[in-house]
Design a protein around this motif. Structure first.
Motif, PDB file in Angstrom:
ATOM      1  N   GLY A  47       0.801  -1.118   0.275  1.00 13.32           N
ATOM      2  CA  GLY A  47      -0.400   0.135  -0.146  1.00 13.32           C
ATOM      3  C   GLY A  47       1.066   1.021   0.080  1.00 13.32           C
ATOM      4  N   ASP A  48       1.765   0.932   0.650  1.00 10.11           N
ATOM      5  CA  ASP A  48       3.240   2.234   0.950  1.00 10.11           C
ATOM      6  C   ASP A  48       3.192   2.312  -0.496  1.00 10.11           C
ATOM      7  N   ILE A  49       3.905   1.816  -1.088  1.00  3.31           N
ATOM      8  CA  ILE A  49       4.161   2.107  -3.033  1.00  3.31           C
ATOM      9  C   ILE A  49       3.587   2.545  -3.896  1.00  3.31           C
ATOM     10  N   LEU A  50       2.247   1.603  -3.277  1.00  2.16           N
ATOM     11  CA  LEU A  50       1.121   2.496  -4.095  1.00  2.16           C
ATOM     12  C   LEU A  50       1.061   4.181  -4.720  1.00  2.16           C
ATOM     13  N   ALA A  51       0.664   4.240  -3.288  1.00  6.24           N
ATOM     14  CA  ALA A  51       0.580   5.241  -2.427  1.00  6.24           C
ATOM     15  C   ALA A  51       1.578   6.702  -3.297  1.00  6.24           C
ATOM     16  N   GLN A  52       2.801   5.979  -3.026  1.00 10.54           N
ATOM     17  CA  GLN A  52       3.770   6.586  -3.540  1.00 10.54           C
ATOM     18  C   GLN A  52       3.881   6.838  -4.941  1.00 10.54           C
ATOM     19  N   LEU A  53       3.671   5.903  -5.776  1.00  7.97           N
ATOM     20  CA  LEU A  53       3.387   5.358  -7.492  1.00  7.97           C
ATOM     21  C   LEU A  53       2.229   6.188  -7.321  1.00  7.97           C
ATOM     22  N   ARG A  54       1.022   6.865  -6.771  1.00  9.37           N
ATOM     23  CA  ARG A  54       0.191   7.911  -7.253  1.00  9.37           C
ATOM     24  C   ARG A  54       0.463   9.227  -7.044  1.00  9.37           C
ATOM     25  N   MET A  55       0.976   9.193  -6.222  1.00 12.85           N
ATOM     26  CA  MET A  55       1.817  10.445  -6.007  1.00 12.85           C
ATOM     27  C   MET A  55       2.886  11.085  -6.950  1.00 12.85           C
ATOM     28  N   ILE A  56       3.764  10.146  -7.956  1.00 17.26           N
ATOM     29  CA  ILE A  56       4.415   9.947  -8.418  1.00 17.26           C
ATOM     30  C   ILE A  56       3.462  10.328 -10.089  1.00 17.26           C
ATOM     31  N   GLY A  57       2.224   9.516  -9.878  1.00 20.57           N
ATOM     32  CA  GLY A  57       1.796   9.595 -11.738  1.00 20.57           C
ATOM     33  C   GLY A  57       2.606   9.537 -12.845  1.00 20.57           C
ATOM     34  N   ASP A  58       3.015  10.103 -14.058  1.00 21.45           N
ATOM     35  CA  ASP A  58       3.429   9.659 -15.043  1.00 21.45           C
ATOM     36  C   ASP A  58       5.197  10.165 -14.704  1.00 21.45           C
ATOM     37  N   LYS A  59       5.127  10.998 -14.152  1.00 24.48           N
ATOM     38  CA  LYS A  59       6.707  11.833 -13.445  1.00 24.48           C
ATOM     39  C   LYS A  59       7.715  10.301 -13.620  1.00 24.48           C
ATOM     40  N   THR A  60       9.026  10.797 -14.809  1.00 21.51           N
ATOM     41  CA  THR A  60       9.631   9.249 -14.801  1.00 21.51           C
ATOM     42  C   THR A  60      11.393   9.630 -14.041  1.00 21.51           C
ATOM     43  N   GLY A  61      10.305  10.759 -13.143  1.00 21.64           N
ATOM     44  CA  GLY A  61      12.318  11.116 -12.459  1.00 21.64           C
ATOM     45  C   GLY A  61      11.763  10.195 -11.440  1.00 21.64           C
ATOM     46  N   GLY A  62      10.271  10.861 -10.579  1.00 20.96           N
ATOM     47  CA  GLY A  62      10.013   9.958  -9.377  1.00 20.96           C
ATOM     48  C   GLY A  62       9.086   8.499  -9.626  1.00 20.96           C
ATOM     49  N   ILE A  63       9.167   8.145 -10.987  1.00 20.55           N
ATOM     50  CA  ILE A  63       9.831   6.142 -11.129  1.00 20.55           C
ATOM     51  C   ILE A  63      11.391   5.886 -10.803  1.00 20.55           C
ATOM     52  N   PHE A  64      11.847   6.421 -11.235  1.00 17.05           N
ATOM     53  CA  PHE A  64      13.271   6.346 -11.103  1.00 17.05           C
ATOM     54  C   PHE A  64      13.988   6.919 -10.416  1.00 17.05           C
TER      55      PHE A  64
END
Length: 163
Positions: A135-152
């Motif tokens: 759930g924590d990782i999913l929440a972070q991914l939702r905050m990041i959205g499609d921003k590739t820098g955040g995903i990296f």
């Protein structure tokens, strides 16, 4: 001796844990193919944990004089989408496993098997941790959205997870 009903339920849970392991290994391979090595690492560690859970159940069953009855394990999917979709599936799967553990615990209660109830408490607690982590990782991914820098950045963080 363990009751036949509880023995069957534990064997079914072993099958579910092995499916979970295969699912996470498939997700790991998918993420690696998407050049998300950190996500792949996190999921591979999850694969190892699920295998350990299955072995823990098998060992307990044998300690109680039960018989191991391994069952066929369905092949998991191979495509999972974007990282956020991967972790939506991870969280949904962990919630499903939690429901299975609760049902297994209910069988132990019905069978009045106090030793099994105590043993299964570890799995109940583990599932709380599993859901929280996903759930924590999913929440972070939702905050990041499609921003590739955040995903990296998150990918680099997930690469640090150890078994």
């Amino acid at each position: 001796m363990i009751s036949a009903k509880l023995q069957k339920a534990i064997n079914n849970q072993v099958q579910a844990e092995m499916y979970s392991a295969n699912l996470y290994l498939s997700m790991s391979g998918y993420c690696m193919s998407q050049n998300l090595k950190g996500f792949s690492n996190w999921l591979r560690v999850q694969y190892q944990e699920e295998t350990e859970h299955a072995l823990k159940l098998l060992d307990y069953l044998l300690e109680r004089g039960g018989e191991v009855e391994l069952q066929a394990i369905e092949a998991p999917p191979t495509e999972f989408g974007k990282p956020v979709e991967v972790f939506e599936k991870v969280l949904a799967h962990e919630e499903h496993v939690t429901s299975l553990i609760h049902k297994l615990y209910e069988v132990a209660v019905e069978e009045k098997d106090v030793a099994a109830q105590i043993f299964l408490q570890w799995f109940v607690t583990e599932q709380v941790e599993e859901e929280a982590s996903a759930g924590d990782i999913l929440a972070q991914l939702r905050m990041i959205g499609d921003k590739t820098g955040g995903i990296f950045f998150l990918d680099k963080e997930l690469a640090a997870r150890k078994a």
